[in-house]
Design a protein around this motif. Structure first.
Motif, mmCIF file in Angstrom:
data_model
loop_
_atom_site.group_PDB
_atom_site.id
_atom_site.type_symbol
_atom_site.label_atom_id
_atom_site.label_comp_id
_atom_site.label_asym_id
_atom_site.label_seq_id
_atom_site.Cartn_x
_atom_site.Cartn_y
_atom_site.Cartn_z
ATOM 1 N N TYR A 1 0.884 -1.294 0.006
ATOM 2 C CA TYR A 1 -0.013 -0.058 -0.027
ATOM 3 C C TYR A 1 0.809 1.329 -0.049
ATOM 4 C CZ TYR A 1 -3.290 3.585 1.445
ATOM 5 O OH TYR A 1 -3.861 4.641 1.675
ATOM 6 N N VAL A 2 1.695 1.184 0.947
ATOM 7 C CA VAL A 2 2.622 2.540 0.934
ATOM 8 C C VAL A 2 3.603 2.456 -0.101
ATOM 9 C CG1 VAL A 2 4.324 3.730 2.589
ATOM 10 C CG2 VAL A 2 2.685 2.576 3.484
ATOM 11 N N GLY A 3 4.368 1.528 -0.457
ATOM 12 C CA GLY A 3 5.159 1.683 -1.408
ATOM 13 C C GLY A 3 4.788 1.607 -2.996
ATOM 14 N N MET A 4 3.806 1.167 -3.203
ATOM 15 C CA MET A 4 3.255 1.307 -4.615
ATOM 16 C C MET A 4 1.910 1.551 -4.898
ATOM 17 S SD MET A 4 5.564 -1.630 -6.093
ATOM 18 C CE MET A 4 7.076 -2.079 -5.355
ATOM 19 N N ALA A 5 1.210 0.988 -4.295
ATOM 20 C CA ALA A 5 -0.246 0.829 -4.958
ATOM 21 C C ALA A 5 -1.222 1.917 -4.368
ATOM 22 C CB ALA A 5 -0.972 -0.490 -4.243
ATOM 23 N N HIS A 6 -1.205 2.369 -3.210
ATOM 24 C CA HIS A 6 -2.091 2.949 -2.576
ATOM 25 C C HIS A 6 -3.609 3.066 -2.941
ATOM 26 C CE1 HIS A 6 1.050 5.815 -0.975
ATOM 27 N NE2 HIS A 6 1.621 5.880 -2.074
ATOM 28 N N ALA A 7 -3.825 1.842 -3.397
ATOM 29 C CA ALA A 7 -5.386 1.461 -3.310
ATOM 30 C C ALA A 7 -5.822 0.593 -2.090
ATOM 31 C CB ALA A 7 -5.393 0.153 -4.394
ATOM 32 N N PRO A 8 -7.083 0.905 -1.662
ATOM 33 C CA PRO A 8 -7.319 0.313 -0.319
ATOM 34 C C PRO A 8 -7.380 -1.381 -0.369
ATOM 35 C CG PRO A 8 -8.861 2.072 -1.138
ATOM 36 C CD PRO A 8 -7.787 1.912 -2.187
ATOM 37 N N THR A 9 -7.590 -1.939 -1.432
ATOM 38 C CA THR A 9 -7.452 -3.308 -1.876
ATOM 39 C C THR A 9 -6.013 -3.906 -1.472
ATOM 40 O OG1 THR A 9 -7.137 -3.011 -4.055
ATOM 41 C CG2 THR A 9 -9.344 -3.620 -3.162
ATOM 42 N N ALA A 10 -5.065 -2.911 -1.456
ATOM 43 C CA ALA A 10 -3.650 -3.475 -1.126
ATOM 44 C C ALA A 10 -3.600 -3.826 0.178
ATOM 45 C CB ALA A 10 -2.820 -2.383 -1.457
ATOM 46 N N LEU A 11 -4.575 -3.478 1.183
ATOM 47 C CA LEU A 11 -4.463 -3.364 2.625
ATOM 48 C C LEU A 11 -5.467 -4.672 3.027
ATOM 49 C CD1 LEU A 11 -4.927 0.001 3.705
ATOM 50 C CD2 LEU A 11 -3.073 -1.360 3.915
ATOM 51 N N ILE A 12 -5.715 -5.466 2.051
ATOM 52 C CA ILE A 12 -6.494 -6.930 2.546
ATOM 53 C C ILE A 12 -5.637 -7.792 3.130
ATOM 54 C CG2 ILE A 12 -7.652 -8.898 1.488
ATOM 55 C CD1 ILE A 12 -8.807 -6.977 -0.666
ATOM 56 N N PRO A 13 -4.414 -8.049 2.814
ATOM 57 C CA PRO A 13 -3.536 -9.031 3.799
ATOM 58 C C PRO A 13 -3.290 -8.445 5.366
ATOM 59 C CG PRO A 13 -2.625 -8.647 1.463
ATOM 60 C CD PRO A 13 -3.599 -7.589 1.519
ATOM 61 N N ALA A 14 -3.326 -7.047 5.365
ATOM 62 C CA ALA A 14 -3.106 -6.427 6.555
ATOM 63 C C ALA A 14 -4.322 -6.819 7.310
ATOM 64 C CB ALA A 14 -2.737 -5.185 6.589
ATOM 65 N N TYR A 15 -5.568 -6.931 6.937
ATOM 66 C CA TYR A 15 -6.698 -6.976 7.638
ATOM 67 C C TYR A 15 -6.549 -8.476 8.247
ATOM 68 C CZ TYR A 15 -8.393 -2.819 5.461
ATOM 69 O OH TYR A 15 -8.432 -1.544 4.902
ATOM 70 N N PHE A 16 -6.230 -9.323 7.161
ATOM 71 C CA PHE A 16 -6.188 -10.789 7.687
ATOM 72 C C PHE A 16 -4.989 -10.984 8.860
ATOM 73 C CE2 PHE A 16 -8.907 -11.927 3.953
ATOM 74 C CZ PHE A 16 -9.369 -13.144 4.407
ATOM 75 N N GLY A 17 -3.903 -10.182 8.654
ATOM 76 C CA GLY A 17 -2.854 -10.121 9.512
ATOM 77 C C GLY A 17 -3.320 -9.673 10.927
ATOM 78 N N VAL A 18 -4.206 -8.638 11.061
ATOM 79 C CA VAL A 18 -4.650 -8.072 12.400
ATOM 80 C C VAL A 18 -5.729 -9.332 12.875
ATOM 81 C CG1 VAL A 18 -6.053 -6.423 13.278
ATOM 82 C CG2 VAL A 18 -4.223 -5.869 11.772
ATOM 83 N N ALA A 19 -6.130 -9.828 12.269
ATOM 84 C CA ALA A 19 -7.268 -10.754 12.682
ATOM 85 C C ALA A 19 -6.343 -12.145 13.180
ATOM 86 C CB ALA A 19 -8.165 -11.445 11.631
ATOM 87 N N LEU A 20 -5.378 -12.542 12.437
ATOM 88 C CA LEU A 20 -4.740 -13.525 12.871
ATOM 89 C C LEU A 20 -3.825 -13.108 14.217
ATOM 90 C CD1 LEU A 20 -3.131 -15.305 9.779
ATOM 91 C CD2 LEU A 20 -4.841 -16.094 11.390
ATOM 92 N N LEU A 21 -3.138 -11.858 14.278
ATOM 93 C CA LEU A 21 -2.674 -11.323 15.781
ATOM 94 C C LEU A 21 -3.670 -11.435 16.929
ATOM 95 C CD1 LEU A 21 -0.671 -8.243 14.155
ATOM 96 C CD2 LEU A 21 -0.015 -10.160 15.433
ATOM 97 N N VAL A 22 -4.871 -11.016 16.415
ATOM 98 C CA VAL A 22 -5.611 -11.112 17.638
ATOM 99 C C VAL A 22 -6.093 -12.515 18.024
ATOM 100 C CG1 VAL A 22 -8.295 -10.780 18.198
ATOM 101 C CG2 VAL A 22 -6.896 -8.938 16.863
ATOM 102 N N CYS A 23 -6.304 -13.306 17.043
ATOM 103 C CA CYS A 23 -6.439 -14.880 17.353
ATOM 104 C C CYS A 23 -5.234 -15.524 18.021
ATOM 105 C CB CYS A 23 -6.719 -15.712 16.120
ATOM 106 S SG CYS A 23 -8.392 -15.516 15.418
ATOM 107 N N GLY A 24 -3.829 -15.235 17.641
ATOM 108 C CA GLY A 24 -2.783 -15.564 18.196
ATOM 109 C C GLY A 24 -2.508 -15.208 19.564
ATOM 110 N N ALA A 25 -3.153 -13.812 19.978
ATOM 111 C CA ALA A 25 -3.001 -13.280 21.188
ATOM 112 C C ALA A 25 -3.904 -14.013 22.234
ATOM 113 C CB ALA A 25 -3.209 -11.824 21.035
ATOM 114 N N LEU A 26 -5.333 -14.251 21.763
ATOM 115 C CA LEU A 26 -6.203 -14.788 22.718
ATOM 116 C C LEU A 26 -5.736 -16.464 22.915
ATOM 117 C CD1 LEU A 26 -9.328 -13.121 21.002
ATOM 118 C CD2 LEU A 26 -8.293 -12.704 23.151
#
Length: 128
Positions: A20-45
């Protein structure tokens, strides 16, 4: 497995934010980040001594990992084949295809490692 889940979450966040920051600046480029945040929460719990709670959160995490593999893989496999066969000019957004396939690969490896761990845990439990 909770630490692995959080590590994969961080990796997906870095992938999404980096593209997102490096090249795309498209909101869909953040989809992996959303999954990553969800996995971070699951891992923490899942990082607990309570076996039932750990199992619940790890099963949710592996389900997210499977979805994180299937959605980008199915969506981008055609573009990936074109990129790999040298027809990049026929792909509208090659960076999006590359990011999707990277996410799919990361999630596939994570899902396979989780399934292997679940099988080992089941064998250990039945042997005891």
């Amino acid at each position: 497995m909770a630490r692995l889940t959080m590590a994969v979450g961080v990796l997906l966040v870095l992938l999404g934010v980096g593209v997102y920051v490096g090249m795309a600046h498209a909101p869909t480029a953040l989809i992996p980040a959303y999954f990553g945040v969800a996995l971070l929460v699951c891992g923490a719990l899942a990082n607990t001594e309570d076996a039932k709670r750990r199992m619940l959160w790890m099963h949710i995490a592996v389900t997210l990992g499977l979805v994180g593999f299937l959605l980008p893989f199915v969506r981008s496999i055609g573009g990936a084949v074109k990129l790999l066969t040298g027809h990049a000019d026929q792909v509208l957004r090659p960076l999006a295809v590359e990011e999707s396939m990277a996410m799919a690969l990361i999630c596939l490896v994570f899902t396979a490692l989780c399934v292997r761990s679940f099988i080992r845990a089941r064998i250990t439990r039945t042997a005891a």
